[in-house]
Design a protein around this motif. Structure first.
Motif, mmCIF file in Angstrom:
data_model
loop_
_atom_site.group_PDB
_atom_site.id
_atom_site.type_symbol
_atom_site.label_atom_id
_atom_site.label_comp_id
_atom_site.label_asym_id
_atom_site.label_seq_id
_atom_site.Cartn_x
_atom_site.Cartn_y
_atom_site.Cartn_z
ATOM 1 N N SER A 74 0.827 -1.217 0.000
ATOM 2 C CA SER A 74 0.000 0.000 0.000
ATOM 3 C C SER A 74 0.858 1.263 0.000
ATOM 4 N N ASP B 131 -4.312 2.720 0.788
ATOM 5 C CA ASP B 131 -5.079 1.484 0.604
ATOM 6 C C ASP B 131 -6.127 1.623 -0.484
ATOM 7 N N GLU C 89 -5.295 -0.024 -3.818
ATOM 8 C CA GLU C 89 -5.526 -1.460 -3.898
ATOM 9 C C GLU C 89 -7.015 -1.766 -3.971
#
Length: 377
Positions: free
Chosen positions: A254, A335, A338
């Motif tokens: 991340s 994050d 992702e």
């Protein structure tokens, strides 16, 4: 771009009687560059384009090819000098960034002699000699063939490695080939009184690699012993940055990003700590595309980030190219990048890209310490 330099041009003239004669004259020409060709063996840069400055011997619009070798003076003109182009010129003029590293990658019967700078891996000579097997009737000539091979490699080193510039000569091979070669060098140096080799003994560095092919240089460059010799060079800074990216991708994905879309999102919120770019991105024929990447570089620098531009003629640059030529280590986790990938089915739709990342994260591919664990994401 335009380039002006001295060149040789065949000039045809017609006399009053109508006879035609040709002679080669040295003239200064300015051309608008249309094509570039780099000859790594000479080395020389060939620039083809139209003459754009009036000359008594060459018509406006006439095509000509200029050849630029080392130490030839020339003038380079651009419609606009951006920060990236200016930095490249400054770096090229930095005397501390020359080819101060050389390498011989070898196996029985095959060797490559290379010069390595921060932006270029230059293959100066390839040597191939047939070596008989250890068993059978042909084995009788094995020692003679090996000595012939080692002798050609030794002469190649003496011809292509300037020890007044080179600070370290890496000898890399699988098994004990490198050790046998060094024994041969020292024996011949004493026998033939080759003081040039004997005096440089402390510059030789033996390393292990899986094969004697050029691609084994990637393994050699990650060896900690090599890293210590490169500690004060720009090449080391780039190697380390790429190794740090792979480590972070392995440890906390991340905090990494690659590909234009994710890099731009990270840039917008000032998340980029280290930006890695391929110099191919600045060679686009579209001026707007080049300006886009120049703007990216300047924005990251203004935000206190570090920018590393990798040459695709260097091993590290070739590896970065396989990851889109654009990657970054982030200051903090993102994050959402992702999550976005999962929402768009990125992993399933672009399985080839993920296979490539997995391949590059194998310990044998990593540009970092061999102790780096294999990655899972």
């Amino acid at each position: 771009d335009s380039v002006r330099t001295e060149t040789v041009r065949k000039v045809v003239s017609e006399s009053a009687t109508g006879s035609v004669s040709g002679e080669r004259l040295r003239v200064k020409l300015t051309i608008q560059v249309e094509a570039v060709d780099f000859d790594a063996q000479t080395p020389a840069l060939r620039l083809k384009g139209k003459n754009i400055v009036e000359n008594e011997h060459v018509k406006l619009g006439a095509y000509h090819t200029l050849e630029l070798e080392a130490n030839r003076k020339f003038t380079l003109g651009k419609s606009g000098w951006d920060s990236v182009a200016s930095e490249m010129v400054d770096r090229a003029c930095d005397t501390s960034a020359k080819a101060d590293l050389a390498a011989v990658v070898m196996q029985e019967g095959l060797a490559y002699i290379c010069l390595i700078t921060s932006s270029l891996t230059l293959n100066r000579q390839k040597i191939e000699v047939t070596i008989p097997r250890k068993q059978g009737a042909a084995a009788m000539g094995r020692d003679k063939a090996l000595n012939k091979f080692y002798d050609q490699v030794m002469k190649g080193v003496m011809n292509h490695v300037d020890f007044s510039i080179v600070k370290c000569l890496i000898i890399a091979s699988p098994g004990f080939v490198k050790d046998s070669f060094m024994d041969y060098i020292y024996a011949q140096a004493h026998k033939q009184d080759l003081k040039a080799l004997l005096e440089q003994r402390d510059k030789f560095l033996l390393c292990h690699c899986s094969s004697g092919h050029m691609n084994a240089l990637a393994e050699v460059m990650q060896d900690p012993k090599v890293a210590m010799r490169l500690a004060d060079t720009k090449a080391h800074a780039e190697q380390k940055s790429l190794a740090d990216f792979y480590k972070m991708l392995d440890r906390d994905s991340s905090r990494t990003a690659y590909g234009e879309k994710h890099i731009n999102k990270a840039m917008d919120i000032g998340a980029i700590e280290t930006l890695l770019l391929s110099d191919n991105l600045f060679r686009s024929e579209d001026p707007q595309t080049r300006k886009k990447y120049v703007s990216l570089v300047e924005t990251v620098k203004d935000a206190g980030g570090v920018v590393r531009i990798f040459s695709t003629m260097h091993i590290s640059g070739q590896q970065l190219e396989r990851l889109s030529g654009l990657a970054a280590i982030l200051r903090f986790p993102m994050d959402e990048l992702e999550d976005e990938e999962e929402e768009e089915g990125y992993k399933s739709d672009d399985s080839e890209d993920w296979d490539l990342v997995a391949e590059l994260l194998q310990p044998s591919k990593l540009l970092s310490s061999p102790s780096t664990p294999a990655a899972t994401r």
